[in-house]
Design a protein around this motif. Structure first.
Motif, PDB file in Angstrom:
ATOM      1  N   ASN A  58       0.694  -1.109  -0.112  1.00  0.00           N
ATOM      2  CA  ASN A  58       0.070  -0.148  -0.060  1.00  0.00           C
ATOM      3  C   ASN A  58       0.651   1.368  -0.123  1.00  0.00           C
ATOM      4  N   LEU A  59       1.928   1.208  -0.392  1.00  0.00           N
ATOM      5  CA  LEU A  59       2.997   2.327  -0.612  1.00  0.00           C
ATOM      6  C   LEU A  59       2.722   3.240  -1.542  1.00  0.00           C
ATOM      7  N   GLU A  60       3.036   4.626  -1.512  1.00  0.00           N
ATOM      8  CA  GLU A  60       2.628   5.632  -2.476  1.00  0.00           C
ATOM      9  C   GLU A  60       3.796   5.374  -3.609  1.00  0.00           C
ATOM     10  N   LYS A  61       3.322   5.760  -4.802  1.00  0.00           N
ATOM     11  CA  LYS A  61       4.422   5.506  -5.905  1.00  0.00           C
ATOM     12  C   LYS A  61       4.623   6.887  -6.246  1.00  0.00           C
ATOM     13  N   ILE A  62       6.025   7.414  -6.669  1.00  0.00           N
ATOM     14  CA  ILE A  62       6.468   8.358  -7.121  1.00  0.00           C
ATOM     15  C   ILE A  62       7.279   8.216  -8.062  1.00  0.00           C
ATOM     16  N   ASP A  63       7.014   8.926  -9.233  1.00  0.00           N
ATOM     17  CA  ASP A  63       8.094   9.123 -10.271  1.00  0.00           C
ATOM     18  C   ASP A  63       9.242   9.769 -10.119  1.00  0.00           C
ATOM     19  N   LEU A  64      10.374   9.206 -10.223  1.00  0.00           N
ATOM     20  CA  LEU A  64      11.490  10.072 -10.085  1.00  0.00           C
ATOM     21  C   LEU A  64      12.178  10.397 -11.464  1.00  0.00           C
ATOM     22  N   HIS A  65      11.462  11.217 -12.417  1.00  0.00           N
ATOM     23  CA  HIS A  65      11.783  11.446 -13.389  1.00  0.00           C
ATOM     24  C   HIS A  65      13.356  11.612 -13.974  1.00  0.00           C
ATOM     25  N   PRO A  66      13.921  12.658 -13.379  1.00  0.00           N
ATOM     26  CA  PRO A  66      15.263  12.635 -13.826  1.00  0.00           C
ATOM     27  C   PRO A  66      16.314  11.552 -13.901  1.00  0.00           C
ATOM     28  N   MET A  67      15.772  10.623 -12.452  1.00  0.00           N
ATOM     29  CA  MET A  67      16.559   9.472 -12.490  1.00  0.00           C
ATOM     30  C   MET A  67      16.373   8.318 -13.217  1.00  0.00           C
ATOM     31  N   LYS A  68      15.098   8.283 -13.981  1.00  0.00           N
ATOM     32  CA  LYS A  68      14.493   7.229 -14.533  1.00  0.00           C
ATOM     33  C   LYS A  68      14.061   6.090 -13.670  1.00  0.00           C
TER      34      LYS A  68
END
Length: 146
Positions: A58-68
């Protein structure tokens, strides 16, 4: 300066039985009960692992765009602990996530990176360092920064 223990394990050496990852599970088992927050970092192309974390936690998903990369983060609970202790290895027998961070009240005190080959432990006691050295693979390299 902080008191840190950095451990590096060469996972490509054929003369070391690292595939069981007993050292990694021992460290996780030791530290996870002291944490109240967890963070996973996974490369974008590791689609199966991202899907599994999405479905089984149930963890929050966050995109780390610069790091891919993708970050999954949230509070630790029994479900997360069981998931880590029982489902951390891929079908190839390797750790599924690139990095795992254990935190207590916002402070990271344990980090496992590069699929378990690099470990950073914040503020270990001398007794803990001796204990860790006893169950690490023979090729583990220890750097203790005080």
């Amino acid at each position: 300066m902080k008191n840190n223990l950095f451990i590096n394990i060469n996972l490509t050496e054929s003369n070391v039985d690292f595939q069981s990852y007993n050292y990694w599970f021992s460290l996780i088992d030791y530290f996870i009960t002291s944490a109240n927050f967890i963070e996973f970092h996974v490369w974008n192309e590791e689609v199966e692992t991202i899907e599994e974390l999405s479905l089984k936690t149930n963890l929050e998903k966050i995109d780390l765009h610069p790091m891919k990369m993708v970050c999954f983060q949230g509070d630790i609970n029994k479900k997360i602990i069981n998931f880590i202790l029982q489902e951390s290895l891929s079908q190839n027998g390797e750790i599924k996530w690139f990095s795992l961070f254990l935190k207590y009240n916002g402070n990271c005190f344990f980090e496992s990176s590069h699929w378990g080959s690099e470990i950073n432990i914040e503020n270990p006691s001398e007794k803990e360092i001796i204990m860790f050295k006893n169950f690490m693979p023979k090729n583990a390299i220890f750097h203790h920064f005080k």
